[in-house]
Every structure is written in structure tokens, then in C-alpha cells.
Design a protein around this motif. Structure first.
Motif, PDB file in Angstrom:
ATOM      1  N   HIS A  40       2.209   6.213  -1.731  1.00 43.20           N
ATOM      2  CA  HIS A  40       3.165   7.304  -1.530  1.00 43.20           C
ATOM      3  C   HIS A  40       4.110   7.449  -2.722  1.00 43.20           C
ATOM      4  O   HIS A  40       4.656   8.523  -2.954  1.00 43.20           O
ATOM      5  CB  HIS A  40       3.926   7.118  -0.212  1.00 43.20           C
ATOM      6  CG  HIS A  40       3.049   7.391   0.959  1.00 43.20           C
ATOM      7  ND1 HIS A  40       2.885   8.641   1.497  1.00 43.20           N
ATOM      8  CD2 HIS A  40       2.216   6.587   1.671  1.00 43.20           C
ATOM      9  CE1 HIS A  40       2.023   8.596   2.502  1.00 43.20           C
ATOM     10  NE2 HIS A  40       1.602   7.349   2.643  1.00 43.20           N
ATOM     11  N   GLY A  41       4.303   6.362  -3.473  1.00 42.50           N
ATOM     12  CA  GLY A  41       5.048   6.487  -4.726  1.00 42.50           C
ATOM     13  C   GLY A  41       4.341   7.449  -5.674  1.00 42.50           C
ATOM     14  O   GLY A  41       4.982   8.304  -6.314  1.00 42.50           O
ATOM     15  N   ALA A  42       3.025   7.343  -5.746  1.00 36.24           N
ATOM     16  CA  ALA A  42       2.254   8.255  -6.604  1.00 36.24           C
ATOM     17  C   ALA A  42       2.415   9.699  -6.124  1.00 36.24           C
ATOM     18  O   ALA A  42       2.646  10.624  -6.925  1.00 36.24           O
ATOM     19  CB  ALA A  42       0.783   7.849  -6.576  1.00 36.24           C
ATOM     20  N   ILE A  43       2.293   9.898  -4.828  1.00 35.70           N
ATOM     21  CA  ILE A  43       2.421  11.259  -4.278  1.00 35.70           C
ATOM     22  C   ILE A  43       3.821  11.801  -4.548  1.00 35.70           C
ATOM     23  O   ILE A  43       4.001  12.964  -4.914  1.00 35.70           O
ATOM     24  CB  ILE A  43       2.102  11.244  -2.769  1.00 35.70           C
ATOM     25  CG1 ILE A  43       0.659  10.725  -2.550  1.00 35.70           C
ATOM     26  CG2 ILE A  43       2.294  12.619  -2.154  1.00 35.70           C
ATOM     27  CD1 ILE A  43       0.332  10.464  -1.078  1.00 35.70           C
ATOM     28  N   PRO A  70       8.701  11.108 -12.961  1.00 36.11           N
ATOM     29  CA  PRO A  70       7.943   9.858 -13.084  1.00 36.11           C
ATOM     30  C   PRO A  70       8.738   8.609 -12.712  1.00 36.11           C
ATOM     31  O   PRO A  70       8.170   7.529 -12.635  1.00 36.11           O
ATOM     32  CB  PRO A  70       7.562   9.829 -14.573  1.00 36.11           C
ATOM     33  CG  PRO A  70       8.609  10.635 -15.256  1.00 36.11           C
ATOM     34  CD  PRO A  70       9.043  11.683 -14.272  1.00 36.11           C
ATOM     35  N   LEU A  71      10.043   8.748 -12.470  1.00 39.95           N
ATOM     36  CA  LEU A  71      10.891   7.564 -12.273  1.00 39.95           C
ATOM     37  C   LEU A  71      11.309   7.334 -10.827  1.00 39.95           C
ATOM     38  O   LEU A  71      11.560   6.199 -10.415  1.00 39.95           O
ATOM     39  CB  LEU A  71      12.171   7.693 -13.119  1.00 39.95           C
ATOM     40  CG  LEU A  71      12.012   8.019 -14.604  1.00 39.95           C
ATOM     41  CD1 LEU A  71      13.381   8.001 -15.272  1.00 39.95           C
ATOM     42  CD2 LEU A  71      11.065   7.055 -15.288  1.00 39.95           C
ATOM     43  N   VAL A  72      11.426   8.412 -10.063  1.00 39.94           N
ATOM     44  CA  VAL A  72      12.138   8.308  -8.791  1.00 39.94           C
ATOM     45  C   VAL A  72      11.462   7.376  -7.788  1.00 39.94           C
ATOM     46  O   VAL A  72      12.134   6.703  -6.995  1.00 39.94           O
ATOM     47  CB  VAL A  72      12.376   9.716  -8.195  1.00 39.94           C
ATOM     48  CG1 VAL A  72      11.082  10.352  -7.739  1.00 39.94           C
ATOM     49  CG2 VAL A  72      13.411   9.663  -7.078  1.00 39.94           C
ATOM     50  N   ALA A  73      10.156   7.285  -7.824  1.00 45.56           N
ATOM     51  CA  ALA A  73       9.475   6.444  -6.841  1.00 45.56           C
ATOM     52  C   ALA A  73       9.808   4.974  -7.049  1.00 45.56           C
ATOM     53  O   ALA A  73      10.119   4.253  -6.099  1.00 45.56           O
ATOM     54  CB  ALA A  73       7.962   6.674  -6.915  1.00 45.56           C
ATOM     55  N   ASP A  74       9.740   4.523  -8.308  1.00 45.20           N
ATOM     56  CA  ASP A  74      10.083   3.119  -8.569  1.00 45.20           C
ATOM     57  C   ASP A  74      11.540   2.834  -8.228  1.00 45.20           C
ATOM     58  O   ASP A  74      11.881   1.745  -7.743  1.00 45.20           O
ATOM     59  CB  ASP A  74       9.823   2.770 -10.048  1.00 45.20           C
ATOM     60  CG  ASP A  74       8.329   2.742 -10.385  1.00 45.20           C
ATOM     61  OD1 ASP A  74       7.497   2.796  -9.465  1.00 45.20           O
ATOM     62  OD2 ASP A  74       8.007   2.666 -11.580  1.00 45.20           O
ATOM     63  N   GLN A  75      12.403   3.805  -8.474  1.00 49.67           N
ATOM     64  CA  GLN A  75      13.815   3.627  -8.114  1.00 49.67           C
ATOM     65  C   GLN A  75      13.983   3.469  -6.602  1.00 49.67           C
ATOM     66  O   GLN A  75      14.666   2.562  -6.125  1.00 49.67           O
ATOM     67  CB  GLN A  75      14.632   4.828  -8.595  1.00 49.67           C
ATOM     68  CG  GLN A  75      14.717   4.944 -10.117  1.00 49.67           C
ATOM     69  CD  GLN A  75      15.265   6.285 -10.576  1.00 49.67           C
ATOM     70  OE1 GLN A  75      15.306   7.250  -9.820  1.00 49.67           O
ATOM     71  NE2 GLN A  75      15.680   6.352 -11.848  1.00 49.67           N
ATOM     72  N   TYR A  89       0.826  -1.212   0.000  1.00 46.92           N
ATOM     73  CA  TYR A  89       0.000   0.000   0.000  1.00 46.92           C
ATOM     74  C   TYR A  89       0.863   1.265   0.000  1.00 46.92           C
ATOM     75  O   TYR A  89       0.678   2.179  -0.804  1.00 46.92           O
ATOM     76  CB  TYR A  89      -0.966   0.035   1.194  1.00 46.92           C
ATOM     77  CG  TYR A  89      -1.837   1.259   1.093  1.00 46.92           C
ATOM     78  CD1 TYR A  89      -3.005   1.236   0.352  1.00 46.92           C
ATOM     79  CD2 TYR A  89      -1.459   2.483   1.661  1.00 46.92           C
ATOM     80  CE1 TYR A  89      -3.780   2.379   0.182  1.00 46.92           C
ATOM     81  CE2 TYR A  89      -2.220   3.623   1.488  1.00 46.92           C
ATOM     82  CZ  TYR A  89      -3.382   3.561   0.744  1.00 46.92           C
ATOM     83  OH  TYR A  89      -4.134   4.688   0.566  1.00 46.92           O
ATOM     84  N   CYS A  90       1.808   1.325   0.929  1.00 48.65           N
ATOM     85  CA  CYS A  90       2.571   2.567   1.111  1.00 48.65           C
ATOM     86  C   CYS A  90       3.503   2.840  -0.071  1.00 48.65           C
ATOM     87  O   CYS A  90       3.707   4.000  -0.449  1.00 48.65           O
ATOM     88  CB  CYS A  90       3.356   2.520   2.410  1.00 48.65           C
ATOM     89  SG  CYS A  90       2.268   2.401   3.859  1.00 48.65           S
ATOM     90  N   ILE A  91       4.067   1.790  -0.648  1.00 48.37           N
ATOM     91  CA  ILE A  91       4.925   1.997  -1.816  1.00 48.37           C
ATOM     92  C   ILE A  91       4.112   2.575  -2.966  1.00 48.37           C
ATOM     93  O   ILE A  91       4.530   3.531  -3.626  1.00 48.37           O
ATOM     94  CB  ILE A  91       5.562   0.655  -2.253  1.00 48.37           C
ATOM     95  CG1 ILE A  91       6.577   0.195  -1.214  1.00 48.37           C
ATOM     96  CG2 ILE A  91       6.206   0.783  -3.626  1.00 48.37           C
ATOM     97  CD1 ILE A  91       7.085  -1.226  -1.447  1.00 48.37           C
ATOM     98  N   VAL A  92       2.945   2.004  -3.205  1.00 48.91           N
ATOM     99  CA  VAL A  92       2.154   2.415  -4.364  1.00 48.91           C
ATOM    100  C   VAL A  92       1.504   3.781  -4.119  1.00 48.91           C
ATOM    101  O   VAL A  92       1.573   4.676  -4.978  1.00 48.91           O
ATOM    102  CB  VAL A  92       1.105   1.338  -4.697  1.00 48.91           C
ATOM    103  CG1 VAL A  92       0.147   1.838  -5.780  1.00 48.91           C
ATOM    104  CG2 VAL A  92       1.804   0.058  -5.157  1.00 48.91           C
TER     105      VAL A  92
END
Lengths: 194, 194, 194, 194, 194, 194
Positions: A91-94, A102-107, A86-89
């Protein structure tokens, strides 16, 4: 899109919730266009809901030297270490939106060492991950390493407290099997300017 | 007895604190005879202080099937797993008093399998420790194991949420080097009835 | 979009590559619209490049009971366990396309237990992750667990061999700091049918 | 001596194998006096067999600054870390022969820090083991440590690629329960010159 | 063959040792043809030497249901788990001789699941390794598993006590860098009967 | 107070014990006012009992630069790392008495970094814990770190040997479920001088 359960526990109807929690739902609906499942699922316990979001807001909305994107970086990196979907997806969006990247969250969810961030931000995340994973070994050297990158001790508290709060949040989400809203998976992936 | 620092961070003077926090200090002083350092050290950040204790009270003071002693058992066992000196010592003292048992806290801080507790309580702690240490692997089987001992799913939330809240608390205490008050080390060690 | 290095090592010019490797570049360029960095970076060593892709193709393109999407699931889940940014992002994109599911790759990279997949696929991934993380403990029980879900021993070889091959691939990508092409981050996120 | 199975999977008859694989069997039989079980067991899947040995040869037979004995040292030390019986025993034998040292293989399989090797070789193995066990943490410092011992970045690739390839090999051998030929246990134990 | 140090610490001259320790040296020299370095290195501290060998003899020479070879199996398997070069090599040699099996020691040092031993012996080693590696989790189930293979609770004590004693021995050998005598590497590798 | 078993194994009657062991019981009863359960439970095996206490006395009663309190610090810290309830509670009591400090034992059982001890004592415990937990990585640097605090190599042996001996002791206590005498939990908690 999906009819899958958002929690192991019952989720309340909006009309059955206390007024203040209804108001919070409406506010976030207004702002985001949907109600994130962390609101819907934690509302099962109104008192804990209120404390959770009061704590969240005290850490994530306060003034300070960390930018909003940097705070979300700490959330994503430590949630990655705790395997919290939950938190990855969410807060990754935020993070994608705040950082306009658009890349840094997945990294960050995988390995902050390979992310497109500054050395100062890497030091910030090294401290946050140490709080998340082996807080018993935190010592003076860890604070000194932050100071070498210009972080004050108050900044250190901010970093560590965010990591500590999401240690709680990750465990709750994992325990109740909190499901990320489908919307979060794609938010912020296409930079506005393209 | 000791002049050692109670935190890496400055601790506020009582008179400098907001009224509601002053009131909380006086209340606990009245009840315990001293102000535990968790109050003194977290008051450095009033907003976080309020959220912390609101969360704590929502979990530890609410009605439910878990006795007060059982809730403290979860705190002591999970704090033991996280090597958090403050929480083991302070909540160990509270557990000794609630359980009227001078031994159980030291047992649980080391190894719940060797403690003088019931099989039902061991199942409760196995679940709490799984939330504390590997919440990503929590599954239906873990809830079924609790049900086999008569725990409802609401009880499971209580157990898991206490473990999750102290995941936060342990990390904060470790990061700021929160020192247990000397009083806690000896409280409740001699049963009243002897 | 990004001028960041795609490898710690020099990357060859297309014209300098042996003919067979040039042909492979053109073929994948034709099919995907760009050349994935795994081709560009591993071409630094042509003999290893040829063996790598021969092995990859033998496992990923062969006939068998595992669907193409299922093979990519194994890649994404085990690469998640090994914190390999390149493989999570690149094969996550391929998985989204094969599975026609914009969510499953992000779910599997974090925690297959929380993914929208079948119990049979969860058994497949449990075996793959055991090969990835503790192959020394693989025993008859692990093969029996697969058979209980209808997998043959040849299917087990497929699952385990994919996990083993990406144990190699993940380590190479991590060592040389192989960067995922930006295109992969967004591929397949919007289902065609919407 | 032993009638024990050499693999969980069927092993092909020589006559049933493709010509190129038959030729490889005869070549190694000629050279070693027997056919190592890695050939016999992996021949169950000819395409994977060919890719496996092409990769192996590209790494282990190529020119470069690492001696043949040093390459085998990396194999034995990383296979020790992965608890792979086949690779420790078979490559331990080869190492004893290349190094003309009856002791070093047993030393490296347990603990390279206690082996009769040079500081340069210890640095080589520290890098190889990091690739084998925690490749996600590899960074510039690790390459710098190799350079301090005179290793070029191409040497670093050699070391890391051997560790990565045997990450694959160890997992395959563990999964299929590849049994070392009895001959390997004693080969090279008595130095020729004694 | 080798002039390498056998210990980080000084090793005493035979003539300087107390009479009882001199006698023990001569006895083992008589029996084995050389004095194992565990005698030579631990004699640096005569009182500890005496206690060490009294404990060793009480466990390894006593009557009981475990054969001498089985006791050495426990030593080799747990020393493998602790990465103790001296104990693996020296007790591996002794095991080869007692078991009249040139292969089993190398197998057990790596992975008892892949060794040519009986299911009963595997159960014995599973218990020994649990004592070696996670004794805090030992419970009634572990004793029941041994009983299912015909082991009495006294046999369980023997198994666990040997694992516990070599937990001590492995740590001493690792700390002082105790070097195995070269002779041990090759002893018992060629079965007498061949 | 408690009628709980002190061991999984039968405990002998005093009259049934060999004379030397009876004498040891009486001696400790005289000195402590009760017989610690380590005597009662290990007397089940007289030969092992004698070796155990001979070893214990050789390490804990000998002359040397480590004070008696410092030796007990090593016992408590390493027993904490091994989750050994008996040793933490019993030696914690002894440490409180030797150190005339009611707090230090509880501190060390959890985290020596947070204990009221000197930097020299922290270096001592860092070495002891390394012997306890990862003795295979002990190297010259670890001895150098001790020397920087004024410890000789003989002191290093003392520290490491105590950690190694309690590696044995902790595993025996955990395996047989040795129960601490109730008396130990409260001994030394109130400083005499208050």
C-alpha cells in the motif's frame, strides 16, 4: 528475483481457481503488470477471498470525501503501527502513485507526525490510529476532533472502517507470512515529472 | 427495556433496506426471536454489511475440525482482550448455547487460563490471542504448539482468521458504540437440563 | 525538491563552522554527493557534533566480526523500534548499498522476523532490540544465545553498543525533527547488476 | 567491601591504558577520592571511552541556563525510568552533593511528581522523560510547555540531549552489568551543615 | 528539616486518636525513635488503620521460612515496580537494617537482577513481581519454579500475599501522597560493624 | 454442578475453623444461601482472613456518600482491568442486586465508558481505575475532576481505597486460582419486577 515463499500456506495454480477469482487475477495483472501476493495467497480460501475483496472494495473504491490517496494513508499508517510488512510495502507503493509523492509512504509508515501532510490529514490519521490501537477508548471527543477539521460523521466511519479492515488484513498477512512482491518496493519512487 | 441508542449512527428502517438485507433480518429474527444489533447497526452501509456477513459466514459456518462452540470461544476470548462489549455479550450468549455451559463465556471473557476448557482449547486460544494482540511475532513455534495438540495448519488458519476477523468486528463495534441487545445478557445462562 | 525545514533548530552556514567540521562536510559531500542532514543539523552544537561522530566512527568503522552491512542492520532494526524517521531512511539507504539488496532495509524497519537474513543475523538483531527496548532485563542467557550463533562477547559489545548509540541518535533526531534528505529515500533501490 | 565484578567484561589495569585515559583516571581519583566504575569499565574500549566522555562533558560541563544540579536531576529521573542501577546510584550521589539535598535523588529516581522540586523543574523533567520514553511523540506543544516556564529552545536542547545521552549510557551500563562503586550509595546523604 | 505535608489529607493529633491507635503510635515511637508517616497518615481512618496493620502484621511478623529481610526484599522490589516513594524509602531502610547490608535496598528498588542476593531470592522476587504486575498469568509453572528453589506452596502464599498487600499499600500511599519521614533516607546506610 | 477445585490451596473443614470464622461462615450462608468461595479459600489463613474482611467491611459497609451499588461498580470495573475472574463474577452478582440492573455489571467489567451509568459515576470510575492502574501519576487534577462532579475529598479516599483494596484482592484470587461459586454467574440477572 527471489525464490522465497510468499506464504506459509500452499498457493493455488491459476487454472485450479474458480472462474471469478481467475477473472480477478487477470484484471489486476492487466492493470498492475503483476498479481500482488495478497491475491495469490488469500486465494487458498476462495470464500474468504471473495469476502475480503468485497469488503476492501466497499471501503477503498466507494465515493466519498476522502481521496484515494488519503485512504491509502490510513492503510499505511495503521499497518505501520501493526508492523505488517506486506501492507506497508504494497500500500506504500499505491500511496506513492496516488499521491504522486515518492516520500510520503515511508514517512507515514514510521511516524505520521513527521510526514509532509496537512493538519487535516494528521487529524484523520490520529483517529484511524486510535481505532487501530485502542478502539475501546473512542468517545465523543474523537468525533468532535474530526468535525473541527471538516470531516462529517460519514467520513469518520470511512476512516475508522478502513483502520478496522486493515486490523484484519494486517493480522492475516502476519499470520501467514505474506511476502510483498519485489515490484512494490520500488514502484512510484521516482516522480514521473522528473 | 432500554431506550438507549444502539449506535452512534442512524439505524435504517427495515422497509428502507435492500431486499437481500431485509431477508437476512427476517431469517435471523425467525431463528433468534429478535434481530441482533450487529445487523441493525451495520445495515447503515449495505455494501459493507454484505461483505461483513459473507466473511463471518465463511469463517463461522464452514466445515472444519473446530466445533461451533470452539469458534465462539475464540470470538469471546479475543473480544475480551479488545474490550468489545457487543461481541463479548452477544457471542458469549451464543457460546453458552453451543457449549451447553452457562459459565464458560464469562470465564473466557476474563481469562482463558481459568476457564473450564481442555488443554487443547487453551492452546487454540493462546494462538488466537497472539494473532489478536501481537501478530507481528507469530512464528514457526506457534504453529508447532498447535500441531502438538493435534491441530492441522488449516485449523491454524481457521483460528487465526477468526481472531483477525473479530479484530475488525471489535473495532467497528467500539467505534460506533454498538450496544448489545438486552436479550443476550441472559440467554443460555440456565442449562436446559436443570 | 522540498523546501521543508530540516530541523526545529537553526542550521549553520558552512562558512560559519569550525574548520574541522567544514572538513567533515566536504569529505562526506565528496563521498555521497550531498551532505546528509545529520551533519547539517547537529553542527548547531560543534562540541556535541564532534563527540557524536567520534562515537559513531568508533562503532561503525572499527574492525570486527560484524560486517558493515550487519552494523547497519542493527541501526535500521532498532531505529524502526524507536520510530525514528531519519535513521530508518538514511541508514536504510546505506544498508541497501552495503548489502547490495534493495529489499532488506524496508523489511528490517518493520519486522526482522520477516526479513531475508540468516538465523545468525536474526539472533544479532534480537539482542540489539533487547538492548534498545528492555536493557534492564539483559542477562547471561542473552549472551549465551549469541554465543550459540558464533558471536564472541566482543561481538556482543559491538551489537549492544550500536543499539545503545542509536538510542541516543534516534532520540536526538526525533526531538529536533531531523528530516531525511530526499536522496536517501531512493538510494540503492535498483541493484547495480540489473 | 565487595569483591563482586564491576562488569561482565574484563577491566584493564591502569598501567595498560593509553596515557590520556590514565590521566583522566588520575584526575577523577584526585577529585572524588576513587575512580567511578564507569571509567574503569568503559576503558575496555578506549576509542568509545574517549567519545563517551567527550559527549558527557559537552553536555554536563557546558555553560547554560540549567544548573549543574538540574542536569543531574535529568540524569537521575531518566535513569530511573530506564531501571539503570549504575546511573541512579552514581548520579544520585552527585545530585545530592550539587543540590546540597540528601533526599531529592531518591525522590527523583522513583517519581519526580513527588519530589521536593519547583514546578519549573517538574516541567523540565516531564520533557526529559518524554525524550527518554516516547521521543516519537515530541511536538510543538512540548516546546511550548517549556517556554511557559522560561526555558529557551537552547535549554530544551540541553534537556533533551542529556536525556538522549543517558539513553545510551543506561543501555551500556545495563548490558555490561556496570556495578556502582559502594562509595556512591552513601555520598551526600548527611548535609554538611547538620 | 522539612515542613512539607506528609499527606493530601488531614493528619490527626495524637490526643484525638482512639486509645488503641495511640498505643500503637507510642510503641513504634519507642522502637524506632519516631513515628513513621504510614501510621500518622492512615490514622485519618481508624477502622482502615486497624485492618491495614492487622494485615501487615499477619504477613510480616508471622513465623515461616522467609526471613524478615527476605520479606522486606519483596516489599522493596514490588514497591519499586509500582513507583511508590514511601514504601521504597521506608521499607528500604528496614531492609538495610534486617539484612545488615547498606546496598541491597537501593539495588532491589531498581532491578533485582543486579542485586547482591542469592538465586533463590531472585526466584522469590520473580514470583512476587509477577503477582504484583501480571497476576492474571500466574500458573502452575510459577509454583514449580519456586519449588525448584526449595520453596513450599505455603512459602509461595507468603511471597504472593506480601506482593498483594503492598499492591494495596503502594496505591494508598501514591493516592494520598504519603511522604517518607526524612529519617528513613539515611537509616542503615552505614553498617554498624565498620 | 462442578467438582472443580476452588483454590490451589487446601480448603478447611468448617468444624476445624476458629469460632469467629465459623460464625462468619454461618452468617453469610444465612444471608446468601451459600458460602462464597472467598470465605472458604481465604480461611486457609485465619489471621489474614480476619484482616481481609475487617478491611473489606471498613470500606464497603461504612456510611458515606457512595451508594452500595457505586462501591460495587468500583470493584467490578477495577477487577475487570485486573482480569480477576472471581471478583468480576461475585461482585458483578452483588452489583446487579444492589443496582437492580441486570446489565450494568457485564458492561462495567468490559468498558465503563459504554455502561448505562451517570457522568458522575464515570468520573468516579476513571479515578478508581487510575488508582488501580497507574497510581504513581495521581495528582491534584484528578482530585479536581472528582470535585467537579460533587465528590468530596473523603469520597475520593473511599473510591481510591476500594480500588486499592481490590488490587490486593484481585492478586490473591488470581494467585490462588479462586473459583467463583456457580451461583454467582446467574444471580440478579432477571429483575424481580418482571
Amino acid at each position: 528475483m527471489s525464490a522465497r515463499a510468499v506464504s506459509r500456506y500452499p498457493v493455488p495454480q491459476l487454472a485450479d481457481l474458480p472462474d471469478d477469482i481467475q477473472a480477478r487475477f487477470l484484471e489486476v495483472q492487466e492493470k498492475a503488470g503483476f498479481v500482488p501476493n495478497v491475491f495469490i495467497t488469500l486465494a487458498h480460501r476462495p470464500d474468504e477471498f471473495r469476502a475480503f475483496f468485497a469488503y476492501h472494495d466497499a471501503l477503498m473504491l466507494k465515493e466519498g470525501n476522502l481521496s484515494k490517496a488519503e485512504r491509502e494513508m490510513i492503510v499505511v499508517a495503521t499497518s505501520g503501527a501493526n508492523d505488517c510488512l506486506y501492507c506497508i510495502v504494497a500500500h506504500g507503493a499505491i500511496l506513492r502513485i496516488y499521491a504522486k509523492d515518492p516520500l510520503v509512504a515511508d514517512q507515514l509508515a514510521v511516524n505520521y507526525r513527521k510526514a509532509d501532510i496537512t493538519p487535516r490529514q494528521k487529524a484523520m490519521l490520529a483517529f484511524g490510529l486510535k481505532v487501530a490501537l485502542e478502539s475501546n477508548t473512542i468517545g465523543d471527543d474523537d468525533f468532535a476532533a474530526l468535525r473541527a477539521h471538516g470531516f462529517s460523521d460519514e467520513d469518520a466511519w470511512d476512516i475508522g472502517a478502513i483502520a478496522a479492515f486493515f486490523a484484519l488484513s494486517n493480522r492475516m498477512a502476519n499470520m501467514i507470512a505474506m511476502r510483498p512482491n519485489d515490484e512494490f518496493f520500488t514502484m512510484g519512487r521516482i516522480p514521473k515529472s522528473r
